[in-house]
Design an enzyme around this catalytic site. Structure first.
Site, PDB file in Angstrom:
ATOM      1  CG  ASP A  20     -23.798   6.723  19.813  1.00  0.00           C
ATOM      2  OD1 ASP A  20     -23.263   6.952  20.911  1.00  0.00           O
ATOM      3  OD2 ASP A  20     -24.390   7.588  19.144  1.00  0.00           O
TER       4      ASP A  20
ATOM      5  CE1 TYR B 252     -28.599  13.480  19.414  1.00  0.00           C
ATOM      6  CE2 TYR B 252     -27.355  13.442  17.368  1.00  0.00           C
ATOM      7  CZ  TYR B 252     -27.905  14.143  18.417  1.00  0.00           C
ATOM      8  OH  TYR B 252     -27.766  15.498  18.479  1.00  0.00           O
TER       9      TYR B 252
ATOM     10  CE  LYS C 180     -24.901  15.090  23.718  1.00  0.00           C
ATOM     11  NZ  LYS C 180     -25.370  14.073  22.805  1.00  0.00           N
TER      12      LYS C 180
ATOM     13  NE  ARG D 158      -7.098  20.583   7.125  1.00  0.00           N
ATOM     14  CZ  ARG D 158      -6.312  20.099   6.147  1.00  0.00           C
ATOM     15  NH1 ARG D 158      -6.193  18.796   5.984  1.00  0.00           N
ATOM     16  NH2 ARG D 158      -5.667  20.919   5.346  1.00  0.00           N
TER      17      ARG D 158
HETATM   18  C1  LIG Z   1     -25.497  13.933  21.360  1.00  0.00           C
HETATM   19  C2  LIG Z   1     -25.379  12.606  20.733  1.00  0.00           C
HETATM   20  C3  LIG Z   1     -24.724  12.446  19.498  1.00  0.00           C
HETATM   21  C4  LIG Z   1     -24.198  13.630  18.698  1.00  0.00           C
HETATM   22  O1  LIG Z   1     -23.120  14.233  19.330  1.00  0.00           O
HETATM   23  P1  LIG Z   1     -22.755  15.809  19.197  1.00  0.00           P
HETATM   24  O2  LIG Z   1     -21.569  15.938  20.075  1.00  0.00           O
HETATM   25  O3  LIG Z   1     -23.959  16.581  19.635  1.00  0.00           O
HETATM   26  O4  LIG Z   1     -22.454  16.063  17.747  1.00  0.00           O
HETATM   27  C5  LIG Z   1     -24.593  11.167  18.999  1.00  0.00           C
HETATM   28  N1  LIG Z   1     -25.090  10.098  19.654  1.00  0.00           N
HETATM   29  C6  LIG Z   1     -25.741  10.214  20.836  1.00  0.00           C
HETATM   30  C7  LIG Z   1     -26.277   8.992  21.502  1.00  0.00           C
HETATM   31  C8  LIG Z   1     -25.906  11.466  21.409  1.00  0.00           C
HETATM   32  O5  LIG Z   1     -26.553  11.573  22.584  1.00  0.00           O
END
Ligand SMILES: *Cc1c(COP(=O)(O)O)cnc(C)c1O
Length: 396
Positions: free
Chosen positions: A187, A109, A212, A56
């Site tokens: 983000d 998001y 993504k 961890r």
């Molecule tokens: C998908 C997404 C998240 C969350 O990420 P996960 O990997 O699904 O937990 C956060 N911010 C944006 C802009 C996203 O597209």
């Protein structure tokens, strides 16, 4: 590791995605980092801070990805990998002191918004949501004129926003946030470090849903945070270790494998998104379109100054047709595609299409007839003819 920060800084990002995070250039070393599956590490006496200790605390398979992503974002320190994008969001929000004010885009998001709203409901933080494209409104939320209202502790940025594709003036907002004493988290999932570098624009922390574009093949769920601030990084690392939102080694290994082609994928999908956005913008079944690459888009001017390209997410509002309101027409469009995949998520090699309001957590200010297109790397004419035949099913 294979690239020092100085070497990485001298190379173009297209090269860094390929060259970073490799084993030492020594005889018989593998060219790719191995996948290490171990929950613990040999040790007999008191632990040193640099010891791996336990699964961890650290894993050798995380390191190359963390190093590569840190270098790509232009950070002085390696990134931190997390179990998911939202595990990274949770860790980043933990930097807000008890009762501190968080300023966040109305169209962040949806999972991020739900998490922030729940923390606010419990009284852990104070939440102010704002239209992130409205610089004056954001400044007022950061440092209200009313002396009884406290200044913000954190500014959350998402630009372009998901799914409204609003563009924030990142430089102006980060300096306003710093003047108010707030730290800034951006983000950067939609842009990737190849298109936008929030640290260079003044942000303190960069967040990715690695799920993504970075991993890029719709086969892992992972998140990451990047910062050049050593104190912030240790606080985040401590949070990851104690709250346990760590990455599985196999996912980390897959993410680095996916990262190798990031530059090729981003280049192709951005080009295709531009072509599709232009064609969609004049289609009679499309009521309106958002894509920062279009000259007519309200975010175009800002995007040009702070992004290298315009990303590959295109959002359209589908026009109502005889017997169907816009939402129903949007559903029909999503059901009629044969090559595009009707699915949530984005940033993979395969093109995905989704009506966002099918999610109950999506903010109600997102129009019911809004369809989000995540443009992949297929041939542009194949993608267009599929969209066109699906739009044709809506009638003339
Ligand atoms: C998908 C997404 C998240 C969350 O990420 P996960 O990997 O699904 O937990 C956060 N911010 C944006 C802009 C996203 O597209």
């Amino acid at each position: 590791m294979s690239l020092s920060e100085q070497q990485a800084a001298a190379l173009s990002a297209e090269t860094v995605v390929v060259a970073a995070g490799r084993p030492p250039r020594e005889r018989d070393q593998p060219v790719n980092p191995p996948l290490v599956l171990s929950s613990t590490y040999f040790g007999t006496d008191a632990l040193d801070p640099g010891d791996r200790g336990y699964g961890r605390y650290s894993n050798p398979t995380w390191d190359p990805f963390e190093e590569a992503l840190g270098q790509l974002e232009g950070a002085e320190l390696p990134a931190l990998l997390y179990a998911s994008g939202l595990a990274a969001v949770s860790s980043a929000l933990s930097l807000i002191p008890a009762g501190g004010v968080l300023v966040m885009p109305t169209h962040s998001y949806s999972g991020t918004l739900v998490m922030a709203a729940e923390l606010a409901q419990k009284g852990f933080i104070d939440l102010r949501t704002v239209d992130i494209a409205d610089t004056n409104a954001v400044k007022a939320a950061l440092a209200p004129e009313d002396a009884r209202a406290r200044p913000a502790a954190m500014l959350w940025l998402e630009s372009p926003t998901n799914p409204m594709l609003g563009i924030a003036d990142v430089k102006a907002l980060t300096s306003a946030a710093h003047a108010a004493g707030a730290i800034v988290v951006t983000d950067n999932t939609f842009s990737t470090p190849l298109v936008q570098q929030p640290l260079a624009l003044g942000s303190d922390v960069v967040l990715h849903s690695v799920t993504k574009y970075l991993a890029g093949h719709s086969d892992v769920v992972l998140g990451a945070l990047v910062t050049s601030n050593a104190d912030i990084r240790s606080a985040l690392l401590h949070h990851r270790t104690i709250h346990g939102g760590i990455a599985g080694p196999f996912e980390a290994w897959l993410a680095l494998r996916g990262l190798r082609t990031l530059a090729l994928r981003v280049e192709r999908s951005q080009q295709t998104a531009m072509v599709l956005a232009e064609r969609l913008s004049t289609h009679p079944r499309i009521e309106s379109i958002r894509f920062p690459g279009l000259r007519t888009d309200p975010g175009h001017g800002r995007a040009k100054t702070q992004m290298k390209g315009f990303g590959s997410i295109v959002c359209v509002q589908v026009a109502p047709v005889a017997g169907l309101d816009g939402a129903k027409a949007a559903d029909k469009l999503v059901q009629a595609v044969e090559l595009w995949l009707p699915a949530t998520s984005l940033g993979g090699v395969e093109s995905l299409i989704e009506r966002r309001r099918r999610h109950v957590a999506e903010p109600v200010s997102v129009p019911e007839n809004l369809v989000r297109l995540s443009v992949g790397v297929e041939n542009v004419e194949d993608l267009w003819s599929d969209l066109k035949q699906a739009l044709d099913t809506l009638g003339g």
